[in-house]
Write an enzyme that holds these catalytic residues in place. Structure first.
Site, PDB file in Angstrom:
ATOM      1  N   GLY A  27       0.815  -1.209   0.000  1.00  0.00           N
ATOM      2  CA  GLY A  27       0.000   0.000   0.000  1.00  0.00           C
ATOM      3  C   GLY A  27       0.847   1.256   0.000  1.00  0.00           C
ATOM      4  N   ASN A  29       1.464   3.311  -2.255  1.00  0.00           N
ATOM      5  CA  ASN A  29       1.085   4.319  -3.227  1.00  0.00           C
ATOM      6  C   ASN A  29       0.191   5.419  -2.660  1.00  0.00           C
ATOM      7  OD1 ASN A  29      -0.833   1.839  -3.464  1.00  0.00           O
ATOM      8  ND2 ASN A  29      -2.074   3.569  -4.161  1.00  0.00           N
ATOM      9  N   ILE A  32      -0.676   6.579   4.652  1.00  0.00           N
ATOM     10  CA  ILE A  32       0.494   6.350   5.503  1.00  0.00           C
ATOM     11  C   ILE A  32       1.596   5.660   4.708  1.00  0.00           C
ATOM     12  CG2 ILE A  32       1.359   5.115   7.537  1.00  0.00           C
ATOM     13  CD1 ILE A  32      -0.434   7.354   8.349  1.00  0.00           C
ATOM     14  N   GLY A  33       1.219   4.669   3.903  1.00  0.00           N
ATOM     15  CA  GLY A  33       2.215   3.912   3.149  1.00  0.00           C
ATOM     16  C   GLY A  33       3.041   4.775   2.230  1.00  0.00           C
ATOM     17  N   SER A 156      -3.433  -0.049  14.362  1.00  0.00           N
ATOM     18  CA  SER A 156      -4.333   1.108  14.427  1.00  0.00           C
ATOM     19  C   SER A 156      -4.762   1.338  15.860  1.00  0.00           C
ATOM     20  CB  SER A 156      -5.563   0.876  13.551  1.00  0.00           C
ATOM     21  OG  SER A 156      -6.548   1.859  13.780  1.00  0.00           O
ATOM     22  N   TYR A 181     -13.481  -3.545  11.081  1.00  0.00           N
ATOM     23  CA  TYR A 181     -12.181  -2.944  10.743  1.00  0.00           C
ATOM     24  C   TYR A 181     -11.242  -2.998  11.949  1.00  0.00           C
ATOM     25  CZ  TYR A 181      -8.579   0.517   9.932  1.00  0.00           C
ATOM     26  OH  TYR A 181      -7.360   1.134   9.831  1.00  0.00           O
TER      27      TYR A 181
END
Length: 315
Positions: A27, A29, A32-33, A156, A181
């Site tokens: 991730g 792109n 946070i990534g 998280s 989630y």
């Protein structure tokens, strides 16, 4: 990588060199990534953006190169929601070792209906946890080939208030998006701690570390067009929130420290300094429900049965 003296505090703006090392950021792109990848690229390392969307990965790589002269950024097409594709995807990595993987990519849904991956897994649990669980298995040989590799799992703050229901891990009986989630992120974090325990028991040189970004808002995040565009109006309205939370650029700091700092040890949890929500990265105590070995062992068994692989047994 140069050592960081214990007498000098960690400086998020003066990172140690990681020349000659290779890092994979799932991730990478967006969100946070992206900022993890941008900051790691500034250390001289090769940074591989794991993304299922080549166009978005290309845009992110171009943005990083524009901000970090000489950045070495690559793209690996990676779809964590498609478990059967992961072995072949890792086979496309043109490296003989991997110095760290950042398990960052994730899906967060706010509203019903309950969605599933092509493999029939609930989308958030299947992508956020099961995808990274299986990916770890296929990356294991490359990580083991490095002298001191790290698996850094991005958790998280939402996981703190949740508890796993391993009788219904995929929320088939009672689906509530925000809770599902939070549980998917709790599963990731529990896996990260259990992975380190098993790596230590096996005598591995690979470390597993967990980090979280605290409260990281798009509206407080600096613009990185076309990856992220922050309008002045949105930033102004969000300014009061900056007393408690931060942008995603700062949210990346604990993750980057977990990758780079030679003082970081396996099994640790890293997050923002101020109430776990904002500020420079620091080590945090691991909450009891995340450190529960019985729950983690059962989660491992459930995850192995659902994915058909075991990260440490080579199947």
């Amino acid at each position: 990588m140069s050592s960081v003296s214990q007498s000098r505090p960690w400086d998020v703006h003066r990172l140690p060199s990681a020349e000659g090392r290779t890092f994979l950021v799932t991730g990478g792109n967006a969100g946070i990534g992206y900022f993890v990848a941008e900051q790691l690229a500034g250390t001289g390392a090769v940074v591989v953006l794991g993304s299922r969307d080549p166009a978005k990965a290309d845009a992110a790589a171009a943005t990083i190169r524009m901000r970090v002269p000489g950045a070495r950024v690559q793209h690996l097409r990676l779809d964590l929601a498609d478990l059967p594709s992961l072995e072949a995807a890792v086979g496309e990595l043109d490296v003989d070792r991997l110095d760290a993987v950042v398990h960052n990519a994730g899906v967060a849904l706010d509203d019903p209906p309950r969605l599933e991956t092509g493999d029939g897994h609930e989308l958030m649990f299947g992508t956020n946890h099961l995808g990274h669980f299986a990916l770890t298995r296929w990356l294991a040989p490359l990580l083991s080939a490095a002298p001191a590799a790290r698996v850094v799992t991005v958790g998280s703050f939402a996981a703190r208030s949740e508890r796993l229901d391993l009788d219904d891990p995929q929320s088939r009986r009672d689906y509530r998006p925000k809770r599902t989630y939070g549980r998917s992120k709790l599963a990731q974090m529990s896996f990260g701690f259990e992975l380190d325990r098993r790596l230590r028991a096996a005598g591995s040189t690979v470390l597993s570390v967990v980090a979280h970004p605290g409260g990281a808002l798009d509206s407080l995040t600096p613009s990185r067009p076309p990856v992220h565009v922050a309008g002045p109006g949105a930033r102004l309205r969000a300014a009061p929130a900056g007393l408690l939370v931060q942008g995603k650029d700062a949210g990346a700091w604990p993750v980057v420290r977990a990758v780079l700092d030679p003082e970081v040890a396996g099994g640790q949890l890293w997050g923002p300094r101020v109430f776990g929500l904002r500020g420079a990265p620091r080590r945090e105590p691991v909450p009891a429900h995340m450190a529960d070995r019985a729950v983690a062992a059962r989660l491992w068994a459930v995850s192995s049965a659902l994915t058909g692989v075991d990260p440490l047994l080579g199947r």
